[in-house]
Motif scaffolding. Structure first.
Motif, short mmCIF file in Angstrom:
data_model
loop_
_atom_site.label_atom_id
_atom_site.label_comp_id
_atom_site.label_asym_id
_atom_site.label_seq_id
_atom_site.Cartn_x
_atom_site.Cartn_y
_atom_site.Cartn_z
N LEU A 45 6.10 8.46 4.23
CA LEU A 45 5.32 9.55 3.66
C LEU A 45 3.94 9.62 4.28
N GLU A 46 3.39 10.81 4.25
CA GLU A 46 1.96 11.00 4.56
C GLU A 46 1.32 11.51 3.28
N ILE A 47 0.27 10.81 2.84
CA ILE A 47 -0.42 11.21 1.62
C ILE A 47 -1.88 11.46 1.97
N VAL A 48 -2.30 12.69 1.73
CA VAL A 48 -3.68 13.09 2.05
C VAL A 48 -4.37 13.49 0.75
N THR A 49 -5.53 12.88 0.51
CA THR A 49 -6.37 13.26 -0.62
C THR A 49 -7.55 14.03 -0.04
N TRP A 50 -7.67 15.27 -0.42
CA TRP A 50 -8.68 16.18 0.14
C TRP A 50 -10.08 15.61 -0.03
N ARG A 51 -10.82 15.54 1.08
CA ARG A 51 -12.20 15.04 1.15
C ARG A 51 -12.35 13.57 0.76
N GLU A 52 -11.26 12.84 0.80
CA GLU A 52 -11.29 11.42 0.45
C GLU A 52 -10.47 10.62 1.46
N PRO A 53 -11.03 10.34 2.64
CA PRO A 53 -10.26 9.61 3.66
C PRO A 53 -9.84 8.21 3.22
N PHE A 55 -8.60 7.45 0.46
CA PHE A 55 -7.40 7.61 -0.36
C PHE A 55 -6.36 8.47 0.35
N SER A 56 -6.34 8.39 1.67
CA SER A 56 -5.37 9.11 2.48
C SER A 56 -4.68 8.11 3.40
N ARG A 57 -3.40 8.31 3.60
CA ARG A 57 -2.63 7.43 4.48
C ARG A 57 -1.68 8.28 5.31
N GLU A 58 -1.65 8.01 6.64
CA GLU A 58 -0.78 8.78 7.53
C GLU A 58 0.67 8.34 7.43
N GLU A 59 0.90 7.04 7.24
CA GLU A 59 2.27 6.54 7.17
C GLU A 59 2.38 5.48 6.08
N ILE A 60 3.13 5.83 5.04
CA ILE A 60 3.41 4.88 3.96
C ILE A 60 4.91 4.76 3.84
N LYS A 95 -7.72 10.10 -10.97
CA LYS A 95 -8.75 10.72 -11.82
C LYS A 95 -9.71 9.69 -12.40
N GLU A 96 -9.27 8.44 -12.46
CA GLU A 96 -10.13 7.36 -12.93
C GLU A 96 -11.24 7.06 -11.94
N PHE A 97 -11.01 7.40 -10.65
CA PHE A 97 -11.95 7.04 -9.59
C PHE A 97 -12.58 8.24 -8.90
N ILE A 98 -11.91 9.40 -8.95
CA ILE A 98 -12.39 10.62 -8.30
C ILE A 98 -12.40 11.72 -9.35
N SER A 99 -13.45 12.55 -9.33
CA SER A 99 -13.57 13.56 -10.39
C SER A 99 -12.45 14.61 -10.37
N ASP A 100 -12.09 15.13 -9.22
CA ASP A 100 -11.06 16.17 -9.16
C ASP A 100 -10.19 15.98 -7.91
N PRO A 101 -9.27 15.00 -7.96
CA PRO A 101 -8.47 14.71 -6.76
C PRO A 101 -7.44 15.80 -6.47
N HIS A 102 -7.31 16.12 -5.19
CA HIS A 102 -6.27 17.05 -4.72
C HIS A 102 -5.47 16.32 -3.66
N VAL A 103 -4.21 16.05 -3.97
CA VAL A 103 -3.35 15.22 -3.12
C VAL A 103 -2.22 16.06 -2.55
N THR A 104 -1.87 15.78 -1.30
CA THR A 104 -0.71 16.40 -0.66
C THR A 104 0.22 15.28 -0.21
N VAL A 105 1.50 15.40 -0.55
CA VAL A 105 2.51 14.43 -0.14
C VAL A 105 3.48 15.11 0.80
#
Length: 195
Positions: A45-53, A55-60, A95-105
């Motif tokens: 998987l690739e998981i990208v959290t917008w504006r949060e490098p 919390f983003s991973r290219e290959e999981i 949400k415990e660590f970032i105010s408004d997380p936007h994640v793409t999987v």
């Protein structure tokens, strides 16, 4: 120039109704109720959290236990979920660590989507299930049959609901259009044996 007799009103209505229903029939025939992809063990998987490098991973890799490791969330269950469900799970945890997380999987490699062909085909082995494939297309991927293949006694093993299901396939009946229903769609982990 010969004049033709005008259409009678009833025939004209029938013609217009027929013309108007053809696109609806075509639309209904082309509409598929494809299920959303379910993540499986071995997928990458690739998981990208917008504006949060951080919390983003290219290959999981989805591990054999069906989980992934993600920063601050530790182990997260991924197998069995759709990408949207996993996205929602990660967003809720972040949400415990970032105010408004936007994640793409995104599925980078569908490693869990494989099928197997054994026996009297040119190239036996494991094949990726990259699209909707039928058994005829699977035989083509395997390079066709060897000269000793018994094309009337092919067996497909499938797991459904925790049970092993055996599907008999007669290749000759399929190509002679005697029983085209035997040209079943391949599912993940199917094993085809050509005796």
């Amino acid at each position: 120039m010969k004049l033709t007799k005008p259409m009678q009103p009833m025939k004209l209505k029938t013609l217009i109704a027929t013309i108007l229903t053809i696109p609806l029939i075509t639309l209904a025939a082309n509409t598929t109720h494809a299920q959303e992809y379910r993540i499986g063990n071995g997928d990458i998987l690739e998981i990208v959290t917008w504006r949060e490098p951080d919390f983003s991973r290219e290959e999981i890799l989805v591990r054999l236990d069906g989980q992934i490791s993600f920063p601050l969330l530790n182990d997260v269950q991924a197998a069995g979920k759709t990408p949207t469900e996993l996205k929602n799970t990660i967003e809720t945890g972040l949400k415990e660590f970032i105010s408004d997380p936007h994640v793409t999987v995104t599925i980078r490699d569908a490693g869990s989507q494989r099928f197997y062909i054994l026996g009297e085909v040119v190239n036996t082995g494991e094949y990726p299930l990259l699209k909707d494939l039928t058994v005829l297309q699977a035989f083509a991927l395997a390079g066709g049959f060897t000269e000793w293949a018994s094309k009337k006694e092919i067996i497909l093993f499938r797991q459904e609901g925790g049970q092993e299901k055996v599907i008999q396939i007669n290749y000759r009946d399929i190509i002679r259009d005697k029983d085209f229903q035997q040209n079943v769609k391949i599912q993940a982990d199917d094993t085809i044996i050509v005796p």
